[in-house]
Design an enzyme around this catalytic site. Structure first.
Site, PDB file in Angstrom:
ATOM      1  N   LYS A 183      12.520 -21.460 -15.433  1.00 46.27           N
ATOM      2  CA  LYS A 183      11.280 -21.488 -16.211  1.00 46.27           C
ATOM      3  C   LYS A 183      11.279 -22.822 -16.957  1.00 46.27           C
ATOM      4  CE  LYS A 183       7.552 -19.538 -17.911  1.00 46.27           C
ATOM      5  NZ  LYS A 183       6.331 -19.358 -17.086  1.00 46.27           N
ATOM      6  N   ASP A 204       8.118 -16.759 -12.822  1.00 48.34           N
ATOM      7  CA  ASP A 204       6.900 -15.932 -12.699  1.00 48.34           C
ATOM      8  C   ASP A 204       6.318 -16.073 -11.288  1.00 48.34           C
ATOM      9  OD1 ASP A 204       6.383 -18.578 -13.413  1.00 48.34           O
ATOM     10  OD2 ASP A 204       4.758 -18.113 -14.808  1.00 48.34           O
ATOM     11  N   TYR A 213      22.510 -12.691 -22.119  1.00 45.90           N
ATOM     12  CA  TYR A 213      23.406 -11.533 -22.172  1.00 45.90           C
ATOM     13  C   TYR A 213      24.588 -11.792 -23.106  1.00 45.90           C
ATOM     14  CZ  TYR A 213      21.374  -8.771 -18.363  1.00 45.90           C
ATOM     15  OH  TYR A 213      20.563  -7.986 -17.584  1.00 45.90           O
ATOM     16  N   ASP A 243      15.964  -6.172  -9.182  1.00 44.59           N
ATOM     17  CA  ASP A 243      15.332  -4.845  -9.167  1.00 44.59           C
ATOM     18  C   ASP A 243      14.072  -4.916  -8.317  1.00 44.59           C
ATOM     19  OD1 ASP A 243      17.214  -3.658 -10.869  1.00 44.59           O
ATOM     20  OD2 ASP A 243      15.659  -2.542 -11.948  1.00 44.59           O
ATOM     21  N   ASP A 279      18.636 -10.491 -13.018  1.00 36.53           N
ATOM     22  CA  ASP A 279      18.615  -9.045 -13.248  1.00 36.53           C
ATOM     23  C   ASP A 279      17.248  -8.491 -12.860  1.00 36.53           C
ATOM     24  OD1 ASP A 279      19.381  -6.482 -14.245  1.00 36.53           O
ATOM     25  OD2 ASP A 279      18.184  -6.907 -16.031  1.00 36.53           O
TER      26      ASP A 279
HETATM   27  C1  IPM Z   1      22.599  -4.651 -13.399  1.00 37.01           C
HETATM   28  C2  IPM Z   1      22.342  -3.740 -14.557  1.00 37.01           C
HETATM   29  C3  IPM Z   1      23.113  -4.248 -15.763  1.00 37.01           C
HETATM   30  C4  IPM Z   1      22.602  -5.621 -16.110  1.00 37.01           C
HETATM   31  C5  IPM Z   1      23.046  -3.322 -16.993  1.00 37.01           C
HETATM   32  C6  IPM Z   1      23.483  -1.910 -16.667  1.00 37.01           C
HETATM   33  C7  IPM Z   1      23.834  -3.875 -18.153  1.00 37.01           C
HETATM   34  O1  IPM Z   1      20.987  -3.628 -14.822  1.00 37.01           O
HETATM   35  O2  IPM Z   1      23.770  -4.774 -12.981  1.00 37.01           O
HETATM   36  O3  IPM Z   1      21.650  -5.240 -12.896  1.00 37.01           O
HETATM   37  O4  IPM Z   1      21.601  -5.761 -16.819  1.00 37.01           O
HETATM   38  O5  IPM Z   1      23.215  -6.588 -15.657  1.00 37.01           O
HETATM   39 MN    MN Z   2      19.714  -4.699 -13.451  1.00 41.00          MN
END
Ligand code: IPM
Ligand code: MN
Length: 353
Positions: free
Chosen positions: A187, A219, A142, A247, A243
């Site tokens: 990894k 993975d 990032y 999700d 990240d």
């Molecule tokens: C999160 C989001 C952010 C990230 C984006 C919006 C930049 O996906 O907080 O997980 O990738 O960190």
């Molecule tokens: Mn995210």
């Protein structure tokens, strides 16, 4: 206590869920006798439109002067489909994390018994799953050196020893407070940065003899999260892996609208839902405010105000049990509640308790 908040509603559904998060904060402060003050500040696409900067200096100042930041979400499709956009709403979020030194992002993946049927996974796999992902938040790809021209592009997954040590320490400490099981996700079979993570984790592990530390490739971890989410207690990983995995984690619980997070480090901590700005739902009163409201619970808990946090969690549990739910998690035939109605119900519960 005296609590001074910076309130950053941002874009999309942000302002709507923030309204409910703030109402809950006020109700808790009234009930427990805390003196609340707060200041709004702009960020994301809203701030680009207003002043051309997704995290303006003035917003930074408001954040630095606060005890905590309550943040909702940023992002707008008009930027997503323009690869040449010079400035993007997400840069505001990254700038906030970097400038406030928020290297530790705490993302609990908690399941609610009343919602396990909403999970795409089998109920028996999900029921009782409860782990925390600790995501490094100010390093890695990032923020590493980037380059892009028409023919090539790269991002650098750069990590230094102090950056790795401080986040692993957070991981070990969380494991000590919970079930003493830490999974270091990397990894290391391919990436040099991961090999350094693993090396440092192995150096530190003997300092935490009560913690069972294991190492898992990312993975494999992504697979294990689906196969056996209950395996995990505390997971610690770098920015990009964290990240992606969180999700995935949010799906396990049945709705993305349920997961809060805390970002902590050097300066003012930030509390925010892990979901995005869901621009398609903006203004429709359908977004789930629970991730924002649970972020408020994490905020109080950060200041060691456990009863305050517990009451918010109880109110959220009760709202779910009584089917006071936004459409994406409502049961068949259940009544329709919007963002506002769910928030108001929770505020009512807190006041009457
Ligand atoms: C999160 C989001 C952010 C990230 C984006 C919006 C930049 O996906 O907080 O997980 O990738 O960190
Ligand atoms: Mn995210």
């Amino acid at each position: 206590m005296k609590l001074k908040l910076a309130v950053l509603p941002g874009d999309g559904i942000g302002p709507e869920i923030m309204e409910q998060g703030l109402a809950v904060t006020k109700a808790i402060c009234e009930k427990f006798g805390h003196e609340l003050s707060y200041e709004y500040a702009i960020c994301g696409a809203d701030a680009i439109d207003k002043v051309g900067d997704p995290f303006p200096e003035e917003t930074y100042k408001v954040c630095m002067e606060a005890d905590a930041v309550l943040f909702a979400s940023v992002g707008d499709p008009k930027f997503d489909n323009d690869p040449n956009a010079k400035v993007r709403p997400e840069q505001g979020l990254l700038a906030m994390r970097k400038k406030l030194g928020l290297y530790a992002n705490i993302r609990p993946v908690t399941t609610f018994d009343s919602l396990v049927h909403k999970s795409p996974l089998k109920e028996e796999l999900v029921r009782g799953a409860d782990f925390i992902c600790i995501r490094e938040l100010t390093g890695g790809m990032y923020f590493g050196e980037k380059y892009q021209d028409n023919d090539k592009a790269y991002d650098t997954n750069y990590y230094t020893r102090p950056e790795i040590e401080r986040i692993l320490k957070v991981g070990f400490e969380y494991a000590m407070k919970r079930n003493r099981h830490l999974t270091v996700v990397d990894k290391a079979n391919v990436l040099a940065s991961s090999r350094l993570w693993r090396q440092i984790a192995q150096e530190m592990a003997p300092n935490y003899p009560e913690v069972k530390t294991d190492y898992m490739y990312v993975d494999n971890a992504s697979m294990r999260m689906i196969q056996e989410p209950k395996f995990f207690d505390v997971m610690v990983t770098e920015n990009t892996f964290g990240d992606i995995l969180t999700d995935e984690g949010s799906c396990i619980t049945g709705s993305m609208g349920l997961l809060p997070s805390a970002s902590t480090g050097e300066h003012t901590p930030v509390f925010e839902p892990i979901h995005g700005s869901w621009p398609q739902a903006k203004g429709q009163n359908i977004a789930n405010p629970l991730a924002q409201i649970l972020s408020v619970a994490m905020l109080f808990e950060y200041f060691d105000l456990k009863e305050e946090g517990a009451l918010i969690r109880e109110a959220v549990d009760q709202s779910l049990n009584q089917n006071i739910r936004t459409p994406e998690i409502q049961v068949e035939g259940g009544d329709v509640y919007g963002t506002k109605e769910v928030g108001e119900w929770i505020v009512g519960y807190i006041k009457n308790k």
